[in-house]
Design an enzyme around this catalytic site. Structure first.
Site, PDB file in Angstrom:
ATOM      1  N   GLU A 108      79.261  15.949  -8.498  1.00 28.05           N
ATOM      2  CA  GLU A 108      78.211  15.070  -9.029  1.00 28.05           C
ATOM      3  C   GLU A 108      76.875  15.778  -9.205  1.00 28.05           C
ATOM      4  O   GLU A 108      76.151  15.544 -10.173  1.00 28.05           O
ATOM      5  CB  GLU A 108      78.036  13.858  -8.095  1.00 28.05           C
ATOM      6  N   CYS A 152      57.709  39.986  -8.330  1.00 21.82           N
ATOM      7  CA  CYS A 152      58.528  39.155  -9.219  1.00 21.82           C
ATOM      8  C   CYS A 152      57.785  38.806 -10.499  1.00 21.82           C
ATOM      9  O   CYS A 152      58.367  38.156 -11.383  1.00 21.82           O
ATOM     10  CB  CYS A 152      58.909  37.837  -8.545  1.00 21.82           C
ATOM     11  N   HIS A 163      61.835  31.876  -7.145  1.00 18.70           N
ATOM     12  CA  HIS A 163      62.759  32.927  -6.735  1.00 18.70           C
ATOM     13  C   HIS A 163      63.056  32.742  -5.257  1.00 18.70           C
ATOM     14  O   HIS A 163      62.138  32.656  -4.442  1.00 18.70           O
ATOM     15  CB  HIS A 163      62.128  34.301  -6.979  1.00 18.70           C
ATOM     16  N   HIS A 185      65.674  33.910  -1.772  1.00 18.85           N
ATOM     17  CA  HIS A 185      66.648  34.803  -1.153  1.00 18.85           C
ATOM     18  C   HIS A 185      67.715  33.987  -0.422  1.00 18.85           C
ATOM     19  O   HIS A 185      68.336  34.480   0.522  1.00 18.85           O
ATOM     20  CB  HIS A 185      65.951  35.751  -0.166  1.00 18.85           C
ATOM     21  N   HIS A 231      71.041  39.677  -3.657  1.00 16.32           N
ATOM     22  CA  HIS A 231      69.593  39.531  -3.635  1.00 16.32           C
ATOM     23  C   HIS A 231      69.172  38.055  -3.558  1.00 16.32           C
ATOM     24  O   HIS A 231      68.499  37.656  -2.613  1.00 16.32           O
ATOM     25  CB  HIS A 231      69.043  40.227  -4.894  1.00 16.32           C
TER      26      HIS A 231
END
Lengths: 240, 240, 240, 240
Positions: free
Chosen positions: B137, B95, B113, B115, B194
């Protein structure tokens, strides 16, 4: 001259795990595991009344609830509504006016606000202004009402009022107070698309009532998913 | 001659729980409990800027995120993009190019990141290139946008762009950067089938924004299961 | 004369948290939080190969997996299949013949068996003998196959064979081995109405593969609930 | 004159984690994480039989189960049904008469009561007086029946009787005992709209049976959500 309110650390530092400043921290860690205070949402305020004083402990706004520390707490003198302690660089929770309504109008010992998804879904699944569920044992954990002894019965239908959300949290105060007047026996008010406020005579009653209501909200959503009506008379469900 | 980058342990070993190398470990343990980093998926990168330096801390690739140790971390000098520390036998997260986009194009202090299954389901339930939810909210936890002060309002509709997944994670960089250009105010980008990338000005803002978005993804999926449209105007849901 | 196998405590007592007897305990506590080893179901066996020996560590049958202690473990000499240690009053896991199949036929370093509800539901939702899911990033955590380098790709369809359950767990061995022959590249076999067996080259690969598969089973069930087909070609879902 | 029963602390204070007073506390913390004892609902009672005595340990009523302390426990002499220890200001659980039925009629070593939402939903989804599930491996964790050796088989259908809830918990005793007579082999009785009582020969058997039943209740609800009948013959589901 009074000491600067920023420095009144003695009001929040204690070895006692049941001191309000410590309890707010440990309860918020518990609430985090329930998904009630995701992001920086939700919170709890505790009122400590004794012969010597009557104080409100309030968590700050915009702080991750599972990482609160006792010295993050605001302390207010309840009779005068003046802050006895204000942590530098922090603001008191935007829920403060709503917590105050529970303390002032219902004599609550604590008030909890959650963003529980089950609560939000119940408000989305209810077209009117009252969410209902009946004939579930857990209803017996909910008190009969303000100034009354005892708890609701298994055959009772629980009614929780729903108020509409507003752009700013503090603007909920008027409609929250109006709902308290209209539903004098409720110990909770749902806020549509937002969450729920739950109060109790003590911090432990507020917590167990909040847990029991959340159990009922969650069960109610699951019943709808399974085609069952949480508010239907008991027989109707069995014969459905 | 510079010391071998394998040995710069002083960059990652610290008693301070808020040191980036320690925070990555504790936050990944938290993310694991949310189901965000199952297997070895997902991760977080933190940027530490001060007068003395500007550095990126990156977790390794293919390591179980809940078992990370500070000495697993890569450290990059941000201005020169050269590694100051490279653990032997490990590779930096796949990543990394995507985390760099958030640091370079949005001045982020951290990028997460996940999943998350809720994120994946939102991308599967959305035919177009934008996932939307309105009138909840929790939207108020999302910042208005890059370079702007303040947060979104309750009556706003949140829009998160969706990019298509690619065979190799690093190949997402171009479309991620394009989505950043097209949606300059977003703090997150969904990747179809993903997961999601979320960034923030600080590590805590990235974390609370990631939690709040995941809450909204999860609520959005539950709404669809209950026949409600997360993007419908507020009145429409109530009268539905 | 050899020492009684009941007494070989030195085979299971170690300060090293990565010693197989300790790992089985800590991993089973982790599995319990995932709902994989409810009651006394499920388990894990680890093979330790080194220059000096080749041994299998096996948890006992009928013991609560989250309360296992290192001295509950059986130890088998792999080449001779004779027990080096047998705790008194305990029986080795009924899964032992199935774990052995993974060690013997696939050279596995560990084999995990779970009663995951998501796995059971996938077998109930599948009429045939193969469960399939395609086009999900998490598939990239699954190895290409026995004796092959590398992992599956995002555009691949993952196929996990399903065998029928039998009255006695040990009777699954023949059909499990037949499925291994028929699907030489699979790292897991689902057992209809029962759960799943997952193996890997090392204990960590077995664990991350088991987590990734369970993520895919859970996502697959949610997709079915939302009217999506986990095995549909990618475009079909988007345009659906 | 006997010592006041309020003071018999030696009956509940022990360093042994397997002492019944300590086990009730640690198991209730575990039950809380499963959502079985929300609010102050649910609980467990343990019977300790040895050459020297035969005693029942009972948690108090209206106390948060995850915060129980050993000195909250009531202790009853089983043969005489007289309390050996009564904590001041507390009342024994309202479930006590129901726990006693399991001890007296089934020779149980422990009895657990939960408000599990899965159990409640199974009673709501069942029109008749018996909940059924068949052909799931986890059924093998349920004993064949009172006074019989061994456990149920995979091909068996598990039947759990459902009794109707009453306004007061203690009033369930007659119908609970009647269900025990009618279903002599059951180790559990569901209470419609309320929860479940599960017992076992030992505290560990009660716990693993309660976990296994809850797994089956949860799986049964999910099957209904997916259009599958938990009680259908095995082939029927596969060919459905």
């Amino acid at each position: 001259m009074a000491a600067p309110v920023e420095n009144n650390d003695q009001l929040v530092l204690s070895e006692d795990p049941n001191h309000p400043a410590n309890l707010i921290c440990s309860l918020c860690r518990n609430f985090y595991t329930h998904g009630w205070v995701t992001g920086t949402g939700g919170g709890i305020s505790i009122r400590e009344r004794c012969d010597a004083h009557d104080r409100i402990f309030i968590a700050p706004s915009g702080v991750q609830k599972e990482r609160l520390q006792p010295d993050n707490m605001f302390v207010m003198d309840f009779p005068t509504k003046s802050y006895l302690r204000k942590p530098l660089n922090l603001k008191p929770s935007a829920c403060t006016p709503l917590f105050m309504a529970a303390f002032e109008k219902r004599g609550a010992g604590a008030c909890i606000h959650t963003h529980s998804q089950a609560a939000v879904l119940c408000t989305l699944l209810t077209k009117g202004r009252v969410w209902r569920i009946g004939g579930i044992e857990q209803i017996k954990a909910i008190p009969k009402g303000y100034g009354q002894e005892g708890y609701m019965g298994f055959f009772d239908t629980l009614e929780i009022p729903i108020i509409e959300n507003t752009a700013h949290e503090e603007d909920l105060k008027d409609s929250l107070e109006a709902a308290m007047e209209e539903f004098p026996n409720t110990c909770a008010i749902l806020v549509r698309r937002h969450g729920v406020y739950v109060w109790g005579d003590t911090v432990w009653k507020a917590k167990t009532q909040c847990e029991s209501l959340d159990y009922l909200f969650e069960l109610g959503v699951k019943m709808v998913q399974l085609g069952l009506d949480p508010a239907a008379p008991i027989a109707a469900v069995e014969e459905d």
